[in-house]
Design a protein around this motif. Structure first.
Motif, mmCIF file in Angstrom:
data_model
loop_
_atom_site.group_PDB
_atom_site.id
_atom_site.type_symbol
_atom_site.label_atom_id
_atom_site.label_comp_id
_atom_site.label_asym_id
_atom_site.label_seq_id
_atom_site.Cartn_x
_atom_site.Cartn_y
_atom_site.Cartn_z
ATOM 1 N N ARG A 1 -60.014 -20.110 -17.661
ATOM 2 C CA ARG A 1 -60.746 -19.127 -18.474
ATOM 3 C C ARG A 1 -62.152 -19.610 -18.795
ATOM 4 N NH1 ARG A 1 -55.596 -17.799 -20.546
ATOM 5 N NH2 ARG A 1 -55.299 -15.543 -20.569
ATOM 6 N N HIS B 1 -60.560 -11.676 -26.465
ATOM 7 C CA HIS B 1 -60.625 -12.363 -25.183
ATOM 8 C C HIS B 1 -61.990 -12.211 -24.520
ATOM 9 C CE1 HIS B 1 -56.313 -13.021 -25.134
ATOM 10 N NE2 HIS B 1 -56.109 -11.751 -25.369
ATOM 11 N N GLY C 1 -60.720 -10.361 -17.948
ATOM 12 C CA GLY C 1 -61.959 -10.937 -17.440
ATOM 13 C C GLY C 1 -61.739 -12.029 -16.399
ATOM 14 N N PRO C 2 -60.786 -12.967 -16.628
ATOM 15 C CA PRO C 2 -60.557 -14.017 -15.629
ATOM 16 C C PRO C 2 -59.795 -13.520 -14.404
ATOM 17 C CG PRO C 2 -59.735 -14.659 -17.809
ATOM 18 C CD PRO C 2 -60.010 -13.205 -17.864
ATOM 19 N N GLN D 1 -49.726 -1.507 -18.312
ATOM 20 C CA GLN D 1 -50.364 -2.538 -17.496
ATOM 21 C C GLN D 1 -49.337 -3.074 -16.505
ATOM 22 O OE1 GLN D 1 -52.264 -5.557 -19.866
ATOM 23 N NE2 GLN D 1 -53.607 -6.211 -18.218
ATOM 24 N N LYS E 1 -43.009 -8.822 -25.176
ATOM 25 C CA LYS E 1 -44.003 -9.562 -25.955
ATOM 26 C C LYS E 1 -43.878 -9.156 -27.410
ATOM 27 C CE LYS E 1 -48.922 -10.078 -26.869
ATOM 28 N NZ LYS E 1 -50.302 -9.810 -26.458
ATOM 29 N N ILE F 1 -48.248 -10.784 -22.091
ATOM 30 C CA ILE F 1 -48.331 -9.847 -20.974
ATOM 31 C C ILE F 1 -48.740 -10.595 -19.708
ATOM 32 C CG2 ILE F 1 -49.506 -7.814 -20.055
ATOM 33 C CD1 ILE F 1 -49.673 -6.810 -22.996
ATOM 34 N N GLU F 2 -49.770 -11.405 -19.825
ATOM 35 C CA GLU F 2 -50.173 -12.238 -18.678
ATOM 36 C C GLU F 2 -49.251 -13.451 -18.603
ATOM 37 O OE1 GLU F 2 -52.357 -11.255 -16.601
ATOM 38 O OE2 GLU F 2 -53.372 -9.677 -17.737
HETATM 39 P P1 XMP Z 1 -51.526 -11.305 -23.385
HETATM 40 O O1 XMP Z 1 -51.285 -12.029 -22.107
HETATM 41 O O2 XMP Z 1 -52.217 -12.140 -24.433
HETATM 42 O O3 XMP Z 1 -52.524 -10.128 -23.034
HETATM 43 O O4 XMP Z 1 -50.273 -10.647 -23.911
HETATM 44 C C1 XMP Z 1 -52.887 -9.065 -23.886
HETATM 45 C C2 XMP Z 1 -53.967 -8.268 -23.190
HETATM 46 O O5 XMP Z 1 -55.156 -9.053 -23.064
HETATM 47 C C3 XMP Z 1 -55.494 -9.226 -21.699
HETATM 48 N N1 XMP Z 1 -55.971 -10.602 -21.516
HETATM 49 C C4 XMP Z 1 -57.246 -10.942 -21.298
HETATM 50 N N2 XMP Z 1 -58.351 -10.180 -21.173
HETATM 51 N N3 XMP Z 1 -59.661 -12.134 -20.866
HETATM 52 C C5 XMP Z 1 -59.566 -10.782 -20.938
HETATM 53 O O6 XMP Z 1 -60.583 -10.100 -20.800
HETATM 54 C C6 XMP Z 1 -58.588 -12.974 -20.996
HETATM 55 O O7 XMP Z 1 -58.703 -14.184 -20.925
HETATM 56 C C7 XMP Z 1 -57.313 -12.335 -21.219
HETATM 57 N N4 XMP Z 1 -56.051 -12.812 -21.389
HETATM 58 C C8 XMP Z 1 -55.244 -11.728 -21.570
HETATM 59 C C9 XMP Z 1 -54.243 -8.928 -20.922
HETATM 60 O O8 XMP Z 1 -54.535 -8.499 -19.599
HETATM 61 C C10 XMP Z 1 -53.597 -7.856 -21.774
HETATM 62 O O9 XMP Z 1 -54.166 -6.594 -21.520
#
Ligand code: XMP
Length: 517
Positions: free
Chosen positions: A292, A351, A397-398, A438, A509, A514-515
């Motif tokens: 990241r 993020h 973004g990543p 998603q 979650k 999610i990721e």
């Molecule tokens: P997680 O994985 O935290 O994701 O449950 C929640 C939402 O955030 C997005 N996501 C990111 N978006 N940079 C971003 O722009 C990041 O580093 C990043 N990490 C997670 C993820 O796709 C989901 O929509």
């Protein structure tokens, strides 16, 4: 405008949503705002719920000037108790906490409940309740356990309700908010995206002036595209969109986005192909947070370099200077930063890539900062953006770098992209894309044994992820029909070289995210 004063309830933003849906413009501010500091005179004020009890020593209270503002006031839950606390009623902890659905009875004659049946199902969530109404207040609704589910003082136009009209579990909630905002406050229902777009274009022209130039990053997502589209309509080619190819976008994504934004939407766009730079820096890196950081920092670097090139060109042509940076900030982020933080305030991690401003000394311009996501979508539609783009799932973004577990090499990128492409294609074919919030394919850094023909294989695993969620803070995994999973799996295994196994992720979650990284 209807003013919503936030006491920190988790539902406050929904009050704003519901009122906007009625076509009435509203703004949300922290409950501690000074009435004298308001930049507008509201037509009415809504007091939200709160995790506090009005009698707590540190509980929040409104500026007393509110009570002499002379506009209708609606208190919801804690808001009702705030009215009672101020006006001399009695609020007490109740031995039975009311949580969930409740049936209430309405006494006829209240303007707040005009046109509604006498018995309603509503959503409650409170420990304290009114045991005595303030003087001059009429009880207008009650339940089996509470005589003051709704109270009002028509002469002063003050209304209070114990339940939450803003949540969908209160089926007639919108009608109650309509009765208040339009019926009682007389607010105009003229907030539409069509009227917004003209006003916003005008505003941007004034802010930017006749010669200044604006730059902004686009990703192909709905927010940045709609923001870019408004800028482009407002100031034409004095807006410069930059699309950075970081090497970890989806299959053919950069080309498609460039095509759509430049050719179809007429946006002045530069594609900065930096895929080799990004992939070079990602070499050997397996830690998700490191990935990241590398991608975030490299993005800023490439964006700034591209901005500098544009600046040089613009100056050479004697066309003014780059003075503004476009950002696609939405209202939920604004609310997050201005609302009242109670003890149970949710902590949201942002993020998005930041840091650009400090370096570039640009002023920010945010055309979407008053809008909710669905308003942005409606706006995009009005401006002629395709449904395909408007309903695109969010993409981090990543990019797929955090969907390739382990090292991100060009070979791994190719595998992950191909599998993801098939997955999304089949989801769209099955008509499920809009139902899913998603979806993506993750490439796992493990090998497993398989058999193909009469040969033993030892190849990688694809994990499919699909979730349904409203706010991306909590999410449920999506229940695919088996035949669709079957088709996706067999296509991926047959078509994607290097993969011999597909698994489906059935984790919600929390506790999973999610990721995968
Ligand atoms: P997680 O994985 O935290 O994701 O449950 C929640 C939402 O955030 C997005 N996501 C990111 N978006 N940079 C971003 O722009 C990041 O580093 C990043 N990490 C997670 C993820 O796709 C989901 O929509």
């Amino acid at each position: 405008t209807i003013l919503i004063l936030d006491f920190g309830s988790q539902y406050t933003h929904l009050i704003a949503r519901r009122i906007r849906e009625l076509g009435v413009y509203c703004e949300l501010l922290a409950c501690t705002v000074k009435i004298a500091d308001l930049k507008f005179k509201p037509k009415g004020v809504v007091l939200s719920g709160s995790p506090y009890s009005v009698y707590d020593v540190d509980s929040p209270h409104v500026d007393p000037a509110l009570w002499t503002l002379g506009v209708p006031i609606l208190g919801i839950c804690y808001g009702l108790q705030e009215i009672a606390w101020t006006k001399g009623g009695k609020v007490e902890p109740h031995d039975k906490r009311e949580y969930g659905k409740a049936d209430i009875q309405i006494r006829p004659g209240s303007r707040l409940f005009a046109g509604l049946p006498n018995d309603l199902t509503v959503w409650m969530s409170h420990g304290d309740q009114l045991s005595q109404a303030p003087e001059g207040f009429k009880p207008v609704a009650y339940t089996a356990t509470s005589p003051y589910t709704a109270i009002e003082k028509e002469e002063e136009q003050i209304y209070g309700i114990q339940f939450h009209p803003e949540v969908t579990h209160t089926p007639k909630g919108s009608a109650i908010l309509r009765n208040f905002a339009i019926g009682i406050c007389g607010a105009n229902a003229n907030w539409t995206m069509a009227s917004f777009v003209d006003k916003e274009i005008e505003r941007i022209r004034n802010v930017v002036g006749p010669t200044a130039q604006v730059i902004g990053a686009v990703s192909g997502g709905v927010d940045s595209t709609v923001a870019a589209m408004i800028m482009s309509k407002a100031i034409g080619d004095r807006f410069h969109a930059i699309l950075v190819d970081n090497g970890v976008m989806r299959l053919n994504e950069c080309q498609t986005v460039q095509q759509t934004l430049q050719k179809h939407l007429g946006i002045n766009l530069t594609l900065a192909d930096a895929s080799e730079l990004f992939l070079g820096r990602l070499k050997g890196v397996t830690d998700p947070e490191k990935k990241r950081k590398i991608i975030g920092n490299s993005f800023i670097e490439v964006f700034e370099a591209e901005g500098a090139k544009i600046e040089a060109q613009v100056e050479q042509e004697g066309k003014g200077k780059i003075e503004f940076l476009l950002q696609g900030t939405l209202y939920p982020d604004v609310i997050e930063s201005i609302s009242f933080k109670g003890p149970s305030a949710t902590i949201k991690t942002h993020h998005n890539v930041g840091g650009l401003l400090d370096d570039m000394k640009l002023k920010v311009i945010e055309p979407l900062r008053e809008l909710f996501k669905d308003e942005v979508r409606a706006l995009g539609s009005i401006m002629g953006i395709d449904d395909e783009l408007i309903w695109r799932h969010p993409f981090p973004g990543p990019g797929i770098a955090i969907r390739i577990l382990g090292e991100v090499t060009p070979e791994q990128v190719a595998i992950a992209r191909h599998a993801d492409h098939i997955y999304i294609e089949e989801i769209k074919k099955a008509g499920l894309y809009r139902k899913i919030s998603q979806a993506y394919a993750a490439l796992l850094p493990v090998r497993s044994v398989g058999v193909m023909g009469d040969k033993r294989t030892y190849e990688q695993v694809i994990a499919l992820r699909a979730v349904e969620t409203k706010d991306f803070m909590t999410a449920d995994w999506f229940e695919f029909p088996y035949d669709i999973l079957k088709r996706i799996s067999s296509r991926i295994i047959n078509e994607v070289q290097g993969v011999n196994r597909v698994v489906y992720d059935v984790s919600s979650k929390p506790p999973a995210t999610i990721e995968w990284e």
